[in-house]
Scaffold this motif. Sequence first.
Motif, short mmCIF file in Angstrom:
data_model
loop_
_atom_site.label_atom_id
_atom_site.label_comp_id
_atom_site.label_asym_id
_atom_site.label_seq_id
_atom_site.Cartn_x
_atom_site.Cartn_y
_atom_site.Cartn_z
N PRO A 216 0.82 -1.23 0.00
CA PRO A 216 0.00 0.00 0.00
C PRO A 216 0.85 1.27 0.00
CG PRO A 216 -0.96 -1.60 1.48
CD PRO A 216 0.32 -2.21 0.97
N LEU A 217 1.95 1.27 0.77
CA LEU A 217 2.77 2.48 0.86
C LEU A 217 3.45 2.84 -0.46
CD1 LEU A 217 4.38 2.23 4.41
CD2 LEU A 217 3.10 4.19 3.48
N GLU A 218 3.55 1.86 -1.36
CA GLU A 218 4.18 2.13 -2.66
C GLU A 218 3.21 2.71 -3.68
OE1 GLU A 218 7.42 -1.38 -3.29
OE2 GLU A 218 5.33 -2.03 -3.19
N THR A 219 1.92 2.77 -3.30
CA THR A 219 0.88 3.06 -4.30
C THR A 219 1.07 4.42 -4.98
OG1 THR A 219 -0.61 1.76 -2.93
CG2 THR A 219 -1.61 3.03 -4.70
N ARG A 220 1.26 5.47 -4.17
CA ARG A 220 1.37 6.80 -4.79
C ARG A 220 2.55 6.86 -5.76
NH1 ARG A 220 0.41 12.61 -4.49
NH2 ARG A 220 2.42 13.63 -4.66
N ASP A 221 3.68 6.34 -5.34
CA ASP A 221 4.85 6.36 -6.23
C ASP A 221 4.59 5.60 -7.52
OD1 ASP A 221 6.29 7.96 -4.61
OD2 ASP A 221 7.41 6.34 -3.62
N MET A 222 3.91 4.44 -7.38
CA MET A 222 3.59 3.64 -8.57
C MET A 222 2.67 4.42 -9.50
SD MET A 222 4.98 0.79 -9.27
CE MET A 222 3.84 0.20 -10.52
N LEU A 223 1.68 5.11 -8.91
CA LEU A 223 0.74 5.89 -9.74
C LEU A 223 1.47 7.01 -10.47
CD1 LEU A 223 -2.41 6.17 -7.40
CD2 LEU A 223 -2.13 4.72 -9.42
N LEU A 224 2.34 7.71 -9.74
CA LEU A 224 3.10 8.81 -10.36
C LEU A 224 3.93 8.27 -11.51
CD1 LEU A 224 4.34 11.06 -7.42
CD2 LEU A 224 2.16 11.07 -8.60
N HIS A 225 4.56 7.10 -11.26
CA HIS A 225 5.39 6.49 -12.30
C HIS A 225 4.55 6.09 -13.51
CE1 HIS A 225 8.60 4.26 -14.17
NE2 HIS A 225 7.79 3.21 -14.25
N ALA A 226 3.42 5.44 -13.24
CA ALA A 226 2.55 4.99 -14.33
C ALA A 226 2.09 6.18 -15.18
CB ALA A 226 1.35 4.24 -13.76
N LEU A 227 1.78 7.29 -14.52
CA LEU A 227 1.32 8.47 -15.26
C LEU A 227 2.45 9.06 -16.09
CD1 LEU A 227 -0.84 9.97 -12.41
CD2 LEU A 227 -1.69 9.23 -14.65
N GLU A 228 3.67 9.00 -15.53
CA GLU A 228 4.84 9.51 -16.24
C GLU A 228 5.06 8.68 -17.51
OE1 GLU A 228 6.73 12.07 -15.12
OE2 GLU A 228 8.01 11.92 -16.90
#
Lengths: 514, 111
Positions: A483-495
């Motif tokens: 769960p703690l990785e979620t925001r970073d993963m989302l930012l990466h996916a959007l990038e």
Amino acid sequence: MTLKKNILALRQKKAIVEKGGGDKAIEKQVAMGKMTARDRILALLDANSFHEYDLFVEHEERNFGMDDKVLAGDGVITGTGTMNGTPICIYAQDFTVMGGSLGLKHARKITKIMDHALKMKVPCIGINDSGGARIQEGIGALAGYGEIFYRNTMASGVIPQISVILGPCAGGAVYSPALTDFVFVVENISKMFITGPNVIETVLGEKISQEDLGGARVHAEITGNAHFYALSEMECIEQIKELVSLIPHSNQEKAASVEPKEPSFKKNIENIIPADPKQPYDVREVIHALTDDSKFLEVHELWAANIVIGFGRLNGETIGFVANQPLYLAGVLDCDASDKAARFIRYCDAFNIPIVTLEDMPGYLPGVDQEHAGVIRHGAKMLYAYSEATVPKITVILRKAYGGGYIAMNSRHLGADFMLAWPSAEIAVMGPEGAANIIFRKEIMEAEDEDAMRQQKVQEYIEKFANPYVAASKGYIDAVIEPLETRDMLLHALEVSKNKDDFRPAKKHGIPPF
Amino acid sequence: METEKPEYVDFAVTARKYKTLLTTKYKNRKQWINPSPYDIQSIIPGTILEIFIKEGDIVKEGEPLLILEAMKMQNRIEMPFTARIKKINVEVGVRIPKDSLMIELEAVDVE
């Protein structure tokens, strides 16, 4: 000889028309707890930015004693201005002028500003406060409505269209707001219906108040006609400004990006969701834990509360969120939830807004009422909207993803670009109890202790299938993340998906199950 | 946000019960009742204009029972199948809402 005389004459002429229906009518408007049309426009737009068009337009009706009636601005104020710097086309019906009734010239002022908005590619905001068609003008009023609806449809998906209901909006008039993207209502002020309480009582003998029939709360909670609900006009105006700051000016642009901010939400994202899939929580907390500054503008907050939709920012960019809400009706999909999500997904797709889907739902709501209300037809809208969308589409499975709902919630199979799952995810054809009852029916029936055997088989099923790893082993899930990785993963996916290019077969238009 | 704990209810979706809250619309939804073929109900609100039958009559399938005026249309309500009129719950001139039980039927042996 200078122009001074002419200038003074102009000022005088303007001052008269700008008074609308005059002091008495304004007094009445204020006594009803309503702002005047002009004050509403001025409150919405940046200071000194409003420029009025067609102030001197007059009606041409000659029947029913209308020939000697002067109607200031023909009952509607139109023009352009800016809202936090965003150029806007705007109109406001003036209830103080013959009840804001719509005649042909009134409508033509509106269609002119709509045409302008479409050509200039800027948002169009309409403030509705009108008794309805100007009966004296007969078919001219109907023509006027039709010309507005036509333009609403032409502008749909090209420029944002916002309707603000700040008074009565009845009969044919309701269809312009219904065709626009977002409808704002205010408690005790907004009234919307096709046939009012009087007609209903005369024709059908059913007694109901205006408020109970089509008040703000009814449309915000029961019918879903309204997207935003406020307790006062000022609150409503703030909501509109926030929305406009989050959406692009047209379908050819992206929403303005702002300085990225870390979430300010205090609760640890790992502690929001109970491990027991039967226990509820507020999925909006998960959204707050992910978005910039933990901000989230919820759309349709009260209607179909079992699904949450709205806008937030990730790394400064506007994102559309779609999330099942276990807090209400266990987060099931039903007619209204499908309808609500489908339209929002299409909005995001039309206006280049990436979609993040947060999934935790047990399936579709069972019941005769749902089946007879057309859950097949409504549910299909969601499949259609997700499949059709070409904006970046990211799904995070938080907990339950069962059966048809798993497919519907932006699954890999409908074209999701990124499929992520938390370790708590349960991706299965149905809930463990249901599955065990079917698969192990014989073993359970033949067992000496049926309940014990059922429990054992349910447990077996949970261990084997109620997890993200079966789906991950088939590549339907790209990554199981903490769960703690979620925001970073989302930012990466959007990038990664910044330049996403997705093709659809050429067609005039599809045929979604409206 | 952490105020008192809301009153969660048990909510069954297939074989499992979830703890959750109900929406107003869900609470107010109409329960489905299996309609009896022996109950003649109004499918639209309106006014009874004329009644052609009386209690105890045996009426053949397709024969008119009454005229229900609704939305300026005079709707002729016909007998769905041959049966006896057990009870008439409406009278001429009365305005009735939708789904009101206008006539109750009972089976007869028809040769």
